[in-house]
Design a protein around this motif. Structure first.
Motif, short mmCIF file in Angstrom:
data_model
loop_
_atom_site.label_atom_id
_atom_site.label_comp_id
_atom_site.label_asym_id
_atom_site.label_seq_id
_atom_site.Cartn_x
_atom_site.Cartn_y
_atom_site.Cartn_z
N LYS A 58 0.82 -1.22 0.00
CA LYS A 58 0.00 0.00 0.00
C LYS A 58 0.85 1.27 0.00
N PHE A 59 2.14 1.12 0.25
CA PHE A 59 3.03 2.29 0.26
C PHE A 59 3.65 2.45 -1.12
N HIS A 79 9.48 7.37 6.97
CA HIS A 79 8.13 6.82 7.06
C HIS A 79 7.90 6.14 8.41
N PHE A 113 -7.70 9.64 6.94
CA PHE A 113 -6.49 9.65 6.09
C PHE A 113 -6.27 8.28 5.44
N HIS A 114 -6.42 7.22 6.23
CA HIS A 114 -6.17 5.87 5.71
C HIS A 114 -7.31 5.37 4.83
N ILE A 119 -7.11 1.69 2.84
CA ILE A 119 -6.64 0.76 3.89
C ILE A 119 -7.85 0.21 4.63
C1 HEM Z 1 -2.23 1.63 13.88
C2 HEM Z 1 -1.74 1.56 12.69
C3 HEM Z 1 -1.25 2.73 11.88
C4 HEM Z 1 -0.82 3.96 12.25
C5 HEM Z 1 -0.68 4.51 13.64
C6 HEM Z 1 -0.48 4.69 11.05
C7 HEM Z 1 -0.01 5.98 11.01
C8 HEM Z 1 0.31 6.67 9.88
C9 HEM Z 1 0.79 8.02 9.84
C10 HEM Z 1 0.99 8.90 11.07
C11 HEM Z 1 1.01 8.35 8.55
C12 HEM Z 1 1.58 9.66 8.02
C13 HEM Z 1 0.44 10.59 7.75
C14 HEM Z 1 0.88 11.88 7.10
O1 HEM Z 1 1.89 11.88 6.38
O2 HEM Z 1 0.17 12.86 7.32
C15 HEM Z 1 0.66 7.20 7.74
C16 HEM Z 1 0.73 7.16 6.39
C17 HEM Z 1 0.40 6.07 5.65
N1 HEM Z 1 -0.06 4.87 6.13
FE1 HEM Z 1 -0.43 4.40 8.02
N2 HEM Z 1 -0.71 3.89 9.97
C18 HEM Z 1 -1.18 2.69 10.44
C19 HEM Z 1 -1.55 1.59 9.71
C20 HEM Z 1 -1.42 1.53 8.35
C21 HEM Z 1 -1.73 0.36 7.57
C22 HEM Z 1 -2.24 -0.97 8.15
C23 HEM Z 1 -1.46 0.68 6.28
C24 HEM Z 1 -1.57 -0.14 5.03
C25 HEM Z 1 -2.16 -1.27 4.90
C26 HEM Z 1 -1.01 2.06 6.24
C27 HEM Z 1 -0.68 2.75 5.10
C28 HEM Z 1 -0.25 4.04 5.05
C29 HEM Z 1 0.09 4.74 3.82
C30 HEM Z 1 0.01 4.17 2.42
C31 HEM Z 1 0.50 6.02 4.19
C32 HEM Z 1 0.96 7.13 3.25
C33 HEM Z 1 2.46 7.04 3.16
C34 HEM Z 1 3.03 8.06 2.21
O3 HEM Z 1 3.30 9.18 2.66
O4 HEM Z 1 3.25 7.71 1.07
N3 HEM Z 1 -1.00 2.54 7.52
N4 HEM Z 1 0.24 6.19 8.58
#
Ligand code: HEM
Length: 166
Positions: A58-59, A79, A113-114, A119
């Motif tokens: 997903k990233f 990240h 956001f997600h 997601i």
């Molecule tokens: C408790 C679990 C999770 C937390 C605390 C979390 C937290 C975060 C945070 C803080 C960001 C950055 C947001 C921003 O840039 O404003 C982010 C980005 C992202 N998260 Fe999560 N996340 C979680 C689970 C997941 C899961 C399970 C997936 C995928 C299956 C995921 C996929 C992504 C993606 C694709 C991004 C964007 C990254 C980019 O900048 O390209 N996250 N997440």
């Protein structure tokens, strides 16, 4: 005095009957055990990607790449710092009962956001499993600590899951 405290607790609970964070004992345990892993951001994200390639996929920056060759890059560390650092924020906010609204907003926004990135709840649950295993492996784990973390995840996910698809 005890009665006064009890009344205060009841009033606080009535202010938001649907959602509240952890009790003081749980907060103490979660914060203490979090400290042991709080600097392991990259190692935790590595463990998550390794156990769940569907999450890595997903990233956009990391999709389809060899995990072993990206895990030590600056982009990976950035990240990891953002994602795992979010937990640090959540855990820190748990410390004050006045933060309920702030915590809820933070979690709700994370869900939104997600969701926009497609997601699912199932993927968050995968993420949780690996994070719990990591915490377990880096602390003197016991049933009481396990219960506190379960509650920390349950409470957080109850807000995030209001937004996400299954
Ligand atoms: C408790 C679990 C999770 C937390 C605390 C979390 C937290 C975060 C945070 C803080 C960001 C950055 C947001 C921003 O840039 O404003 C982010 C980005 C992202 N998260 Fe999560 N996340 C979680 C689970 C997941 C899961 C399970 C997936 C995928 C299956 C995921 C996929 C992504 C993606 C694709 C991004 C964007 C990254 C980019 O900048 O390209 N996250 N997440």
């Amino acid at each position: 005095m005890k009665f006064f405290v009890l009344v205060l607790c009841v009033v606080a609970a009535m202010a938001d009957p649907e959602w509240h964070t952890l009790d003081a004992h749980e907060v103490e345990q979660v914060q203490t055990t979090w400290k042991a892993v709080s600097h392991d951001e990259s190692a935790i994200l590595y463990a998550v990607f390794k156990a769940h390639p569907d999450i890595q996929a997903k990233f956009s920056q990391f999709a389809g790449k060899d995990l072993e060759s990206i895990k030590d890059t600056a982009a990976f560390a950035t990240h990891a710092g953002r994602i795992i650092g979010f937990f640090g924020e959540y855990v820190a906010l748990l410390g004050s009962s006045g933060n309920q609204a702030a915590i809820k907003t933070l979690l709700h926004d994370l869900g939104v956001f997600h969701k926009t990135r497609g997601i699912t709840k199932a993927q968050f649950t995968e993420f949780r499993a690996t994070m719990t295993d990591y915490l377990k492996g880096h602390n003197n784990w016991n049933a009481d600590i396990s219960h506190s973390w379960d509650d920390a995840f349950d409470k957080a996910f109850s807000v995030i899951f209001e937004v996400l698809e299954s």
